[in-house]
Motif scaffolding. Sequence first.
Motif, PDB file in Angstrom:
ATOM      1  N   ALA A  64       0.801  -1.225   0.000  1.00  0.00           N
ATOM      2  CA  ALA A  64       0.000   0.000   0.000  1.00  0.00           C
ATOM      3  C   ALA A  64       0.835   1.276   0.000  1.00  0.00           C
ATOM      4  O   ALA A  64       0.318   2.352  -0.275  1.00  0.00           O
ATOM      5  N   ARG A  65       2.110   1.169   0.290  1.00  0.00           N
ATOM      6  CA  ARG A  65       2.953   2.361   0.407  1.00  0.00           C
ATOM      7  C   ARG A  65       4.047   2.472  -0.654  1.00  0.00           C
ATOM      8  O   ARG A  65       4.928   3.321  -0.534  1.00  0.00           O
ATOM      9  N   SER A  66       4.030   1.615  -1.664  1.00  0.00           N
ATOM     10  CA  SER A  66       5.080   1.734  -2.676  1.00  0.00           C
ATOM     11  C   SER A  66       4.598   1.293  -4.056  1.00  0.00           C
ATOM     12  O   SER A  66       3.659   0.517  -4.189  1.00  0.00           O
ATOM     13  N   ILE A  67       5.294   1.827  -5.052  1.00  0.00           N
ATOM     14  CA  ILE A  67       5.060   1.458  -6.448  1.00  0.00           C
ATOM     15  C   ILE A  67       6.389   0.949  -6.985  1.00  0.00           C
ATOM     16  O   ILE A  67       7.430   1.574  -6.764  1.00  0.00           O
ATOM     17  N   ILE A  91       7.633  12.807  -5.390  1.00  0.00           N
ATOM     18  CA  ILE A  91       8.181  11.557  -4.852  1.00  0.00           C
ATOM     19  C   ILE A  91       9.542  11.317  -5.495  1.00  0.00           C
ATOM     20  O   ILE A  91       9.694  11.444  -6.706  1.00  0.00           O
ATOM     21  N   THR A  92      10.521  10.950  -4.670  1.00  0.00           N
ATOM     22  CA  THR A  92      11.855  10.669  -5.189  1.00  0.00           C
ATOM     23  C   THR A  92      11.989   9.170  -5.447  1.00  0.00           C
ATOM     24  O   THR A  92      11.764   8.362  -4.542  1.00  0.00           O
ATOM     25  N   PRO A  93      12.344   8.792  -6.677  1.00  0.00           N
ATOM     26  CA  PRO A  93      12.495   7.366  -6.985  1.00  0.00           C
ATOM     27  C   PRO A  93      13.785   6.783  -6.416  1.00  0.00           C
ATOM     28  O   PRO A  93      14.790   7.481  -6.300  1.00  0.00           O
ATOM     29  N   GLU A  94      13.732   5.515  -6.050  1.00  0.00           N
ATOM     30  CA  GLU A  94      14.914   4.790  -5.575  1.00  0.00           C
ATOM     31  C   GLU A  94      15.226   3.706  -6.600  1.00  0.00           C
ATOM     32  O   GLU A  94      14.369   2.884  -6.905  1.00  0.00           O
ATOM     33  N   ASN A  95      16.450   3.699  -7.090  1.00  0.00           N
ATOM     34  CA  ASN A  95      16.849   2.750  -8.119  1.00  0.00           C
ATOM     35  C   ASN A  95      17.852   1.762  -7.531  1.00  0.00           C
ATOM     36  O   ASN A  95      18.894   2.160  -7.032  1.00  0.00           O
ATOM     37  N   ASN A  96      17.536   0.462  -7.608  1.00  0.00           N
ATOM     38  CA  ASN A  96      18.486  -0.534  -7.106  1.00  0.00           C
ATOM     39  C   ASN A  96      19.128  -1.331  -8.245  1.00  0.00           C
ATOM     40  O   ASN A  96      19.734  -2.366  -8.014  1.00  0.00           O
ATOM     41  N   GLY A  97      18.975  -0.865  -9.468  1.00  0.00           N
ATOM     42  CA  GLY A  97      19.584  -1.546 -10.608  1.00  0.00           C
ATOM     43  C   GLY A  97      18.632  -2.475 -11.334  1.00  0.00           C
ATOM     44  O   GLY A  97      18.812  -2.758 -12.506  1.00  0.00           O
ATOM     45  N   GLU A  98      17.632  -2.976 -10.636  1.00  0.00           N
ATOM     46  CA  GLU A  98      16.648  -3.857 -11.271  1.00  0.00           C
ATOM     47  C   GLU A  98      15.260  -3.234 -11.273  1.00  0.00           C
ATOM     48  O   GLU A  98      14.502  -3.409 -12.216  1.00  0.00           O
ATOM     49  N   ILE A  99      14.949  -2.552 -10.190  1.00  0.00           N
ATOM     50  CA  ILE A  99      13.607  -1.987 -10.016  1.00  0.00           C
ATOM     51  C   ILE A  99      13.730  -0.547  -9.533  1.00  0.00           C
ATOM     52  O   ILE A  99      14.600  -0.229  -8.721  1.00  0.00           O
ATOM     53  N   ILE A 100      12.844   0.294 -10.043  1.00  0.00           N
ATOM     54  CA  ILE A 100      12.730   1.653  -9.511  1.00  0.00           C
ATOM     55  C   ILE A 100      11.571   1.604  -8.526  1.00  0.00           C
ATOM     56  O   ILE A 100      10.466   1.199  -8.881  1.00  0.00           O
ATOM     57  N   ARG A 101      11.855   1.985  -7.300  1.00  0.00           N
ATOM     58  CA  ARG A 101      10.837   1.927  -6.260  1.00  0.00           C
ATOM     59  C   ARG A 101      10.433   3.346  -5.870  1.00  0.00           C
ATOM     60  O   ARG A 101      11.277   4.205  -5.668  1.00  0.00           O
ATOM     61  N   LEU A 102       9.129   3.562  -5.788  1.00  0.00           N
ATOM     62  CA  LEU A 102       8.609   4.851  -5.338  1.00  0.00           C
ATOM     63  C   LEU A 102       7.931   4.635  -3.996  1.00  0.00           C
ATOM     64  O   LEU A 102       6.925   3.930  -3.918  1.00  0.00           O
ATOM     65  N   GLY A 103       8.491   5.209  -2.966  1.00  0.00           N
ATOM     66  CA  GLY A 103       7.870   5.121  -1.647  1.00  0.00           C
ATOM     67  C   GLY A 103       6.836   6.227  -1.517  1.00  0.00           C
ATOM     68  O   GLY A 103       7.147   7.398  -1.696  1.00  0.00           O
ATOM     69  N   ILE A 104       5.612   5.854  -1.238  1.00  0.00           N
ATOM     70  CA  ILE A 104       4.541   6.841  -1.090  1.00  0.00           C
ATOM     71  C   ILE A 104       4.489   7.252   0.379  1.00  0.00           C
ATOM     72  O   ILE A 104       4.059   6.466   1.223  1.00  0.00           O
ATOM     73  N   PRO A 105       4.938   8.462   0.682  1.00  0.00           N
ATOM     74  CA  PRO A 105       4.943   8.880   2.087  1.00  0.00           C
ATOM     75  C   PRO A 105       3.527   9.169   2.579  1.00  0.00           C
ATOM     76  O   PRO A 105       2.659   9.541   1.783  1.00  0.00           O
ATOM     77  N   PRO A 106       3.293   8.988   3.869  1.00  0.00           N
ATOM     78  CA  PRO A 106       1.973   9.347   4.396  1.00  0.00           C
ATOM     79  C   PRO A 106       1.771  10.857   4.264  1.00  0.00           C
ATOM     80  O   PRO A 106       2.723  11.629   4.377  1.00  0.00           O
TER      81      PRO A 106
END
Length: 186
Positions: A64-67, A91-106
Amino acid sequence: MIDAKTCINDAQEKMDMAVMYLEEALAHIRAGKASTRLLDGIRVDSYGSMVPISNVAAVTTPDARSIAIKPWDKSMFRIIEKAIMDSDLGITPENNGEIIRLGIPPLTEERRKQLAKQCKGEGETAKVSIRNARRDAIDTLKKAVKEGMPEDEQKNAEAKLQKVHDKYIAKIEELLAEKDKEIMTV
């Protein structure tokens, strides 16, 4: 000569479009939980053409908190990240080399109120569109009376038009209440 049924159907079609516009606009307003529709408006440059992120990557919501965005082409990582950063998502994306993760802050209380206000603005725009459709239809009916339509038929058509108008306004109110509840839920 224009008949009343055609006039009402045309107005109803315009009102449908206004409601569809509102639904689309509300879908892009972040309500604290992750939704892949948040990214619908963001376009990236892929081989010379601007396309939605969903056309160049798999977009999922693992919780529920990330894309999670998994590009099919490794060269798209930077482009997708830049497009998200440049968008108004905040939202700032986080890249780990395989997936870009977007954390949805409350959402903060202030941001919730701001989003609720934005929703009301979108709703008001849709209501104005519906009122304009009704007004245009009434004007058309008045012209039809001058061209020979019986006045009682015009009055009946106006009454039907008002009922249709009221139905669509109620639908907009319902959509807004639903979105407001979604936004204000912590």
